[in-house]
Design an enzyme around this catalytic site. Structure first.
Site, PDB file in Angstrom:
ATOM      1  N   ASP A  89       4.836  57.857  41.567  1.00 18.90           N
ATOM      2  CA  ASP A  89       5.919  57.687  42.481  1.00 18.90           C
ATOM      3  C   ASP A  89       5.902  56.730  43.470  1.00 18.90           C
ATOM      4  O   ASP A  89       6.980  56.057  43.742  1.00 18.90           O
ATOM      5  CB  ASP A  89       6.532  59.107  42.973  1.00 18.90           C
ATOM      6  CG  ASP A  89       5.553  59.504  43.781  1.00 18.90           C
ATOM      7  OD1 ASP A  89       4.389  59.837  43.562  1.00 18.90           O
ATOM      8  OD2 ASP A  89       6.031  59.900  45.075  1.00 18.90           O
ATOM      9  N   ASP A  92       0.486  57.591  45.852  1.00 22.17           N
ATOM     10  CA  ASP A  92      -0.330  58.710  45.450  1.00 22.17           C
ATOM     11  C   ASP A  92      -0.583  58.453  44.050  1.00 22.17           C
ATOM     12  O   ASP A  92      -0.028  57.507  43.185  1.00 22.17           O
ATOM     13  CB  ASP A  92       0.270  59.948  45.871  1.00 22.17           C
ATOM     14  CG  ASP A  92       1.568  60.081  45.720  1.00 22.17           C
ATOM     15  OD1 ASP A  92       2.009  59.805  44.373  1.00 22.17           O
ATOM     16  OD2 ASP A  92       2.240  60.790  46.113  1.00 22.17           O
ATOM     17  N   TYR A 240       9.040  66.735  47.203  1.00 27.38           N
ATOM     18  CA  TYR A 240      10.330  66.357  46.568  1.00 27.38           C
ATOM     19  C   TYR A 240      11.096  67.493  46.548  1.00 27.38           C
ATOM     20  O   TYR A 240      11.530  67.978  45.185  1.00 27.38           O
ATOM     21  CB  TYR A 240      10.225  65.497  45.286  1.00 27.38           C
ATOM     22  CG  TYR A 240       9.780  64.232  45.356  1.00 27.38           C
ATOM     23  CD1 TYR A 240      10.486  63.263  45.961  1.00 27.38           C
ATOM     24  CD2 TYR A 240       8.217  63.929  45.189  1.00 27.38           C
ATOM     25  CE1 TYR A 240       9.961  62.041  46.210  1.00 27.38           C
ATOM     26  CE2 TYR A 240       7.812  62.598  45.529  1.00 27.38           C
ATOM     27  CZ  TYR A 240       8.775  61.673  45.902  1.00 27.38           C
ATOM     28  OH  TYR A 240       8.266  60.378  46.071  1.00 27.38           O
ATOM     29  N   GLU A 480       4.437  52.951  53.009  1.00 29.61           N
ATOM     30  CA  GLU A 480       4.543  53.340  51.567  1.00 29.61           C
ATOM     31  C   GLU A 480       5.497  52.668  50.680  1.00 29.61           C
ATOM     32  O   GLU A 480       6.962  52.934  51.047  1.00 29.61           O
ATOM     33  CB  GLU A 480       4.353  54.821  51.482  1.00 29.61           C
ATOM     34  CG  GLU A 480       4.255  55.316  50.239  1.00 29.61           C
ATOM     35  CD  GLU A 480       3.710  56.830  50.161  1.00 29.61           C
ATOM     36  OE1 GLU A 480       3.125  57.231  49.005  1.00 29.61           O
ATOM     37  OE2 GLU A 480       4.145  57.733  50.977  1.00 29.61           O
TER      38      GLU A 480
END
Length: 500
Positions: A89, A92, A240, A480
């Protein structure tokens, strides 16, 4: 990684107030000029290339991000299922099904609305969609079960490791009849349905497979209602976690299924459940967790075409969304930085910038074809104003901002060098073939040096509310990248590449 009015013809004599124009123009045009403008096609190419850097599984022969290698080749083996493939995603090495499905939906919508503007990049965009749908088909292959995550987030986030070296837990998480997840299931149905439109004429057999699976997944989502974060708890929260509820994903899934299948049952579902599933809630939100603004804009296309008078309330909601984010309106629900960037609370602000801008552009096109505009109090928002605001956001991302830097890696002369991304920040397998363990990667995380592997096309979380940007890995909120930041940007860049 987080979270009233009728239309007036454009030919009307109604005009913006002087105050509105002054404020809006300041926000739309503020920031240093970029000599020669932006190269939107180059940015489009790079925004799609980014997805190849996020791939999990066995990489294909035509893989263009060459510093990445095969990874997570045994995902799903612990439960006897092949769950290889799909996308990581963000920075990571987890495969989160909820944002992956949303990413796939938005990539598909980008192609549906703006594929004709993509030129030579259309084929790469199609590959990006199919990499997502191939995985979603695997995750939904067992009836009554959807595999929604691979990897233990706590274990993964405790390490700074290349995906090729992963030795963290690859736990598989699922939803089923006794552990429902209407949110992730509804989004997965939407993704499969939207992609079926993309492949309808290009690969009819694959398109039918996607649509048939979408219908089954939606039926499962609707019959067994509940939020997946209630079923899986710490596995998905706080990463999430479904804060907004699952109701919007049911409407979202039904809307895409109606668009893909033209079956009356899905339209009737939308009409019957509009109030129950709270279609008018939080109309200025759109992202992996909240689909309300997207639902209203998507359905409004048919209303504006004169094909769905019984869905006029969705058009009113879409108008309300537009008025809620325009600068200069009396009570805006979206703030802007001094440099003109959309700012909303939470992690990774750029996800709001690209997703809301995508809706602005899509709705402006729907309005243009219907010769309509949006009345916001005493002001009239024309399609061209919506396009200009969307373009201003894209230009900000590409370097037209107070920092004078592009927030897309590899685009422009000045862009983020130390993004919060494991694979990008660690030496590639080609350069450093030996295994780099969980804690061995910490020195690369803390290093002040630029990332050795530029993740070209990655758009980071972006600057703070004062337009300042710390180019530093530990500042993950700003540095990120995520797949769901890029997905709507693909459509925006495609359009502006042919309408600069």
């Amino acid at each position: 990684m987080a979270r009233k009015s009728c239309h007036i013809p454009v030919t009307s004599t109604a005009r913006f107030s002087a105050v509105f124009l002054l404020i809006a123009s300041s926000l739309l045009l503020h920031g240093p000029a970029v000599s020669g403008g932006q190269n939107y096609h180059d940015a489009l190419k790079k925004s799609i290339l980014f997805f190849e850097g996020q791939r999990s599984g066995e990489l294909p022969p035509d893989q263009r991000v060459r510093w990445r290698k095969d990874s997570a080749l045994h995902d799903g083996a612990s439960v006897g299922v092949d769950l290889t493939g799909g996308y990581y995603d963000a920075g990571d090495n987890i495969k989160f099904g909820f944002p992956m499905a949303f990413t796939t939906t938005l990539l598909s919508w980008s192609i549906i609305d703006f594929g004709r503007n993509m030129g030579s990049e259309l084929d790469n965009a199609l590959k990006a969609v199919k990499w997502g749908t191939d995985y979603l088909l695997k995750a939904t292959a067992k009836e009554g079960i959807i595999y929604v995550q691979v990897g233990d987030a706590i274990s993964d986030h405790n390490c700074w490791e290349r995906p090729e070296d992963m030795d963290t837990l690859r736990t598989v998480y699922k939803i089923d009849v006794n552990h429902p997840g209407s949110d992730v299931a509804g989004e997965t149905a939407a993704a499969l349905a939207a992609a079926s439109i993309v492949f309808r004429s290009r690969d009819p057999a694959y398109s039918r497979l996607l649509l048939n699976r979408a219908m089954k997944v939606f039926q499962f989502a609707d019959r067994h209602r509940g939020a997946y974060s209630s079923s899986l708890r710490s596995a998905v929260c706080p990463f999430y976690c479904d804060v907004n509820g699952y109701q919007d994903e049911l409407l979202w899934g039904a809307a895409w299924l109606h668009k893909a299948s033209r079956r009356r049952e899905y339209r009737e579902y939308i009409v019957r459940n509009e109030v129950i599933l709270r279609a008018a809630d939080t109309i200025n939100e759109f992202g992996w967790d909240n689909k309300h603004a997207g639902i209203n804009v998507l359905i409004s296309k048919e209303v504006l075409m004169g094909k769905a008078d019984d869905l006029q309330s969705f058009r009113r909601n879409a108008d309300g969304f537009i008025c809620s984010i325009l600068p200069g309106i009396s009570h805006p629900q979206v703030q802007y930085s001094p440099g003109g960037l959309i700012v909303k609370a939470g992690v990774c602000n750029m996800q709001h910038v690209t997703s809301l801008s995508f809706l602005l552009l899509a709705y402006s096109n729907y309005l243009s074809h219907a010769n309509k505009a949006v009345p916001c109090g005493e002001t009239l928002a024309s399609p061209s104003l919506l396009k200009n605001l969307a373009k201003r956001q894209v230009d900000y991302i590409l370097g037209d901002n107070p920092m004078g830097m592009s927030y897309m890696v590899g685009y422009g002369e000045h862009y983020p060098q130390r993004i919060h991304h494991r694979a990008s920040s660690l030496p590639s397998v080609r350069v450093h073939p030996a295994h780099i363990g969980c804690k061995e990667g910490s020195r690369y995380f803390l290093s002040p040096d630029p990332n050795p592997n530029p993740l070209v096309g990655a758009v980071v979380g972006g600057p703070n509310t004062t337009d300042a940007f710390p180019d530093s890995r530990p500042f993950f909120q700003e540095s990120e990248p995520t797949t769901y930041v890029n997905a709507p940007l693909v459509g925006l860049l495609a359009y502006f590449s042919t309408h600069p």
